[in-house]
Design an enzyme around this catalytic site. Structure first.
Site, PDB file in Angstrom:
ATOM      1  CB  SER A 247      24.972-100.954  44.399  1.00 13.96           C
ATOM      2  OG  SER A 247      24.958 -99.878  45.319  1.00 13.96           O
ATOM      3  CE  LYS A 248      22.073-107.100  48.842  1.00 18.35           C
ATOM      4  NZ  LYS A 248      23.098-107.920  48.194  1.00 18.35           N
ATOM      5  NE  ARG A 249      26.622 -97.250  47.442  1.00 14.79           N
ATOM      6  CZ  ARG A 249      26.466 -96.177  46.697  1.00 14.79           C
ATOM      7  NH1 ARG A 249      26.004 -95.066  47.219  1.00 14.79           N
ATOM      8  NH2 ARG A 249      26.773 -96.193  45.415  1.00 14.79           N
ATOM      9  CG  HIS A 250      21.197 -96.796  44.676  1.00 11.27           C
ATOM     10  ND1 HIS A 250      22.286 -97.394  44.087  1.00 11.27           N
ATOM     11  CD2 HIS A 250      21.506 -95.491  44.794  1.00 11.27           C
ATOM     12  CE1 HIS A 250      23.206 -96.466  43.844  1.00 11.27           C
ATOM     13  NE2 HIS A 250      22.757 -95.312  44.267  1.00 11.27           N
ATOM     14  N   GLY A 251      18.713 -99.481  47.831  1.00 13.70           N
ATOM     15  CA  GLY A 251      17.509-100.225  48.212  1.00 13.70           C
ATOM     16  C   GLY A 251      17.603-101.631  47.655  1.00 13.70           C
TER      17      GLY A 251
END
Ligand code: GLU
Length: 489
Positions: A247-251
């Site tokens: 997800s966005k959390r991973h970049g």
């Protein structure tokens, strides 16, 4: 005769193309190119409410950037475009009618209010949710607002052989009488997808694992129409390095973000290929041609793929260093123009940029990094800022550092050709003369001319900066040291 491989990428334009999506596109493309088959792109835009403006353009831009080309499509005045399901509604409507006349589908008149109440009651009774088949045997005719539902077999099971997972079986009793055609005349994904896969003679369906539970519905639809089912291969899910769904959390999630951040398309395809596919347990760098040559369904793994950002960065560095210099310069220039601070004069001086870039190419992991303070700020900025203590070599101390800097400054001033070999000769001789270690003099000089302790090779850096700037910065360092003494020693 063995029919040719025909595969498709069938994205729904509900957002920008994310990494998992593009991996699906790329695996399909690789299978097509490996087998000299055909690859088509079909935009599944039948869910009007979820369609996001600009998503289709983003998807196509992502494909073009990665060199994932398609082999056919409706002619859009010269170039052929992808297929759009929204332009084929009459086909799906006709096919839904066909199932009604075969007795394998029915009109459902249930209002959304009734469906909501039904669902709420199912949840309250802790029963599985799903349509209760209220209209199934009522043999209702079409009225405005009706939908068409598929008549699921009530018992038995549905199996298929997945190329990656082997035999997969679902109990029919757990499958819903799902909607085929919505009240607005648009088909659902299930209907449009299998009608098109049949009409477009798709031989293999490679898609993300999340679609696995839809596959028994599709198998039953194929059977109802009397179509042969394609080969299915459900690709392993992609997880972040913490093993949660990517997800966005991973970049970045959209493939276009990677483009903007200065990743190269060749890196991305190499990296995407390894998200679920491997040739062996060691090879990591593959050109497009090598991937085409070696790709096969047998080598796709069942286990989830981990998206490792450090590996992506490392790989991009490898590909950046492989670029011929003019190509690196062409690709970096827009990043420099956009990324360098606004006080750097524009347009940039291309002659100068061409001298800086060979030194930068060795060190960057992304093209956008070419414009950062650590990588190239000291080449472009008028003034450099750093902590005076960085100039002082701990072993030789403050006074000696100041002395050697002054001696070096005087020697450098005498040098007529301010080029790396001459600089190296002069400064190495100087070390002998004044009896310090190479690292001591060069470290101090490096900080003086760049403000940093890790930079490209010192002599080349000084050559690119030129005599004026190098000497001016050494003068500034000397005066910084002078001011440093009274208060901070
Ligand atoms: N439209 C579906 C998607 O967005 C296609 C799934 C499939 O390949 O069948 O992924």
């Amino acid at each position: 005769m063995i029919s040719p491989v025909r595969v498709r990428y069938a994205p729904s334009p509900t957002g920008l193309p994310h990494v998992g999506n593009i991996r699906t596109a790329f695996f399909n493309w690789l299978l097509a190119r490996h087998t000299c088959g055909q690859f088509i792109v079909r935009i599944e835009d039948t869910d009007v409410a979820r369609t996001v403006p600009g998503a289709t353009e983003g998807i196509l831009e992502g494909l073009k950037w990665l060199g994932i080309d398609w082999d056919e499509g409706p002619n859009n005045g010269g170039d052929f475009g992808p297929y759009f399901q929204s332009q084929r509604l009459d086909i799906y409507q006709k096919m839904a009618q066909q199932l009604i006349s075969q007795g394998q589908a029915y009109y459902c008149h249930c209002s959304s209010q009734r469906l909501e109440q039904m669902r709420a009651a199912q949840i309250a009774d802790k029963k599985p949710t799903g349509y209760d088949r209220h209209c199934r045997d009522a043999e209702l005719d079409y009225t405005k607002g009706a939908v068409i539902r598929f008549k699921m077999p009530l018992d038995g099971s549905t199996s298929f052989n997945d190329s990656i997972r082997g035999k997969v079986t679902f109990e029919n009793a757990n499958l819903d009488d799902f909607v085929l055609l919505k009240s607005d005349g648009y088909p659902t994904y299930h209907l449009a997808n299998i009608v098109d896969d049949n009409l477009m003679r798709i031989s293999h369906v490679l898609r993300a694992e999340e679609w696995l539970s839809s596959t028994p519905k599709h198998i039953l639809l194929y059977a109802a129409f009397g179509y042969p089912a394609p080969v299915f291969a459900h690709l392993p899910i992609i997880l972040g390095s913490d093993r949660s769904k990517l997800s966005k959390r991973h970049g970045a999630v959209s493939i276009l973000d990677y483009k903007e951040q200065g990743y190269l398309p060749e890196t991305m395809i190499n990296f995407l290929a390894l998200l679920g596919w491997a040739l062996d347990d060691k090879s990591e760098i593959f050109s497009r041609e090598e991937l085409i040559q070696n790709f096969s369904l047998e080598r796709i793994s069942q286990t989830s793929a981990i998206f490792n950002k450090e590996k992506l960065d490392w790989m991009n560095g490898v590909y950046i260093r492989k670029l011929p210099l003019p190509e690196f310069a062409r690709l970096s220039l827009p990043f420099l123009e956009n990324g360098l601070p606004s006080n750097v004069k524009r347009p940039l001086n291309t002659n100068y940029v061409e001298k800086v870039l060979p030194l930068v190419q060795e060190r960057v992991k992304t093209l956008s990094e070419t414009a950062t303070a650590e990588i190239s700020g000291f080449f472009f900025g008028e003034n450099i800022e750093y902590d005076t203590s960085l100039l002082i070599d701990k072993k030789i101390g403050y006074q000696k550092t100041l002395d050697i800097l002054q001696i070096a400054r005087a020697k450098l001033d005498e040098l007529e050709t301010f080029e790396a070999p001459a600089l190296e000769l002069l400064l190495r001789n100087l070390i002998e003369e004044i009896g310090v270690k190479a690292g001591q003099l060069f470290g101090t000089l490096r900080t003086a001319v760049t403000g940093l302790t890790a930079t490209p090779p010192l002599f080349q850096t000084m050559e690119v900066l030129g005599k004026n700037i190098s000497l001016r910065r050494i003068d500034e360092a000397i005066s910084k040291l002078g001011n440093y003494l009274p208060t901070e020693l």
